[in-house]
Structures are given as structure tokens and as C-alpha cells.
Write a protein that holds these residues in place. Structure first.
Motif, mmCIF file in Angstrom:
data_model
loop_
_atom_site.group_PDB
_atom_site.id
_atom_site.type_symbol
_atom_site.label_atom_id
_atom_site.label_comp_id
_atom_site.label_asym_id
_atom_site.label_seq_id
_atom_site.Cartn_x
_atom_site.Cartn_y
_atom_site.Cartn_z
ATOM 1 N N ALA A 52 0.826 -1.207 0.000
ATOM 2 C CA ALA A 52 0.000 0.000 0.000
ATOM 3 C C ALA A 52 0.862 1.260 0.000
ATOM 4 O O ALA A 52 0.589 2.216 -0.738
ATOM 5 C CB ALA A 52 -0.937 -0.009 1.205
ATOM 6 N N SER A 53 1.905 1.257 0.795
ATOM 7 C CA SER A 53 2.803 2.405 0.864
ATOM 8 C C SER A 53 3.481 2.659 -0.487
ATOM 9 O O SER A 53 3.607 3.810 -0.924
ATOM 10 C CB SER A 53 3.854 2.172 1.954
ATOM 11 N N ASN A 54 3.916 1.597 -1.147
ATOM 12 C CA ASN A 54 4.544 1.736 -2.461
ATOM 13 C C ASN A 54 3.557 2.312 -3.471
ATOM 14 O O ASN A 54 3.907 3.179 -4.274
ATOM 15 C CB ASN A 54 5.080 0.382 -2.940
ATOM 16 N N LEU A 55 2.315 1.852 -3.420
ATOM 17 C CA LEU A 55 1.285 2.366 -4.314
ATOM 18 C C LEU A 55 1.056 3.859 -4.084
ATOM 19 O O LEU A 55 1.011 4.644 -5.036
ATOM 20 C CB LEU A 55 -0.015 1.590 -4.116
ATOM 21 N N VAL A 56 0.932 4.262 -2.832
ATOM 22 C CA VAL A 56 0.728 5.678 -2.505
ATOM 23 C C VAL A 56 1.909 6.510 -2.998
ATOM 24 O O VAL A 56 1.726 7.574 -3.609
ATOM 25 C CB VAL A 56 0.500 5.863 -0.988
ATOM 26 N N GLN A 57 3.121 6.023 -2.770
ATOM 27 C CA GLN A 57 4.321 6.745 -3.196
ATOM 28 C C GLN A 57 4.356 6.908 -4.714
ATOM 29 O O GLN A 57 4.615 7.999 -5.229
ATOM 30 C CB GLN A 57 5.575 6.012 -2.720
ATOM 31 N N LYS A 58 4.099 5.827 -5.448
ATOM 32 C CA LYS A 58 4.124 5.876 -6.920
ATOM 33 C C LYS A 58 3.035 6.810 -7.449
ATOM 34 O O LYS A 58 3.253 7.533 -8.415
ATOM 35 C CB LYS A 58 3.952 4.480 -7.526
ATOM 36 N N ALA A 59 1.861 6.780 -6.824
ATOM 37 C CA ALA A 59 0.772 7.664 -7.252
ATOM 38 C C ALA A 59 1.179 9.125 -7.069
ATOM 39 O O ALA A 59 1.017 9.944 -7.981
ATOM 40 C CB ALA A 59 -0.498 7.350 -6.472
ATOM 41 N N LYS A 60 1.721 9.453 -5.904
ATOM 42 C CA LYS A 60 2.143 10.829 -5.632
ATOM 43 C C LYS A 60 3.230 11.283 -6.600
ATOM 44 O O LYS A 60 3.235 12.434 -7.036
ATOM 45 C CB LYS A 60 2.609 10.965 -4.187
ATOM 46 N N GLU A 61 4.149 10.372 -6.938
ATOM 47 C CA GLU A 61 5.209 10.706 -7.898
ATOM 48 C C GLU A 61 4.633 11.072 -9.260
ATOM 49 O O GLU A 61 5.229 11.835 -10.004
ATOM 50 C CB GLU A 61 6.186 9.534 -8.049
#
Length: 120
Positions: A52-61
Motif C-alpha cells: 500500500a505504501s509503495n502504491l501511494v508513493q508511486k501515485a504521488k510521484e
């Protein structure tokens, strides 16, 4: 971001950290809340949280600000709301218990519910 690009972003983020049993559900005819759901499993609570954290990070990027993230504390089930796409990352036991794939497959569409309410 277009739904196809958003879906690719989510799938890539999940696959990058080895999410298991990734399923996509088109729920656009069933609800006005979102168009697409992605459900994936992690191997541990830590893995679920990392996915979930990786998904949030990639989305924000990519300039996509998640509307909300729920369940990070227990990490048996983390929901990431990206608007037109909602991602559920779950422990296998939790996923089996709630069986979202079957739940959403069995729901009538918004149009069917409206016709039932109007007596048509």
C-alpha cells in the motif's frame, strides 16, 4: 490521470513488490463511487503495508493524490482510494473472509436498483 494509466500505475506498483493474486473488477455499472477495483494479497501484515505504501508513493510521484488510505495500522486490509480506482490490499485470510470478488459480482447495478425502487 486517465483510468487506464491509473490502473497501469497501480498494477505496476503492486507487482513491483510481489503482490499475489491481483484481480481487477470493473464496478462502473454497479456503483457511482468508483469505476475500477483492484484486489491483491500480501504475505504478511508488513508486506500488505509495504504494498500500500509503495502504491501511494508511486501515485504521488505521478501527481495523483490519494483521496484516502484506510487500515494502515493493523495492515490486514489496507484500502487506497485513488478516485476512479480503489485498491484493496489484504492478507489472504482477510480476503477469503470478506470475499470482495463474489460480493461485487453478486450486486445489482445502479440502474437495476433504480428500476426496482421506481416500481418499474
Amino acid at each position: 490521470m486517465h483510468i487506464d494509466a491509473l490502473k497501469t500505475l497501480a498494477l505496476d506498483a503492486l507487482e513491483e513488490l510481489k503482490a499475489r493474486d491481483i484481480v481487477q473488477l470493473d464496478v462502473s455499472r454497479l456503483t457511482s463511487v468508483t469505476d475500477l477495483m483492484v484486489i491483491a494479497s500480501g504475505t504478511s501484515s508488513r508486506h500488505v503495508a509495504a504494498l500500500a505504501s509503495n502504491l501511494v508513493q508511486k501515485a504521488k510521484e505521478e501527481g495523483v493524490q490519494p483521496r484516502g488510505v484506510e487500515g494502515e495500522n493493523g495492515a490486514d486490509w489496507v484500502l487506497v482510494d485513488l478516485g476512479d480506482l480503489v485498491v484493496h490490499v489484504m492478507m489472504p485470510e482477510t480476503r477469503q473472509l470478506y470475499d470482495l470478488e463474489r460480493l461485487w459480482a453478486d450486486l445489482p447495478s445502479d440502474l437495476e436498483r433504480e428500476s426496482e425502487l421506481s416500481g418499474a
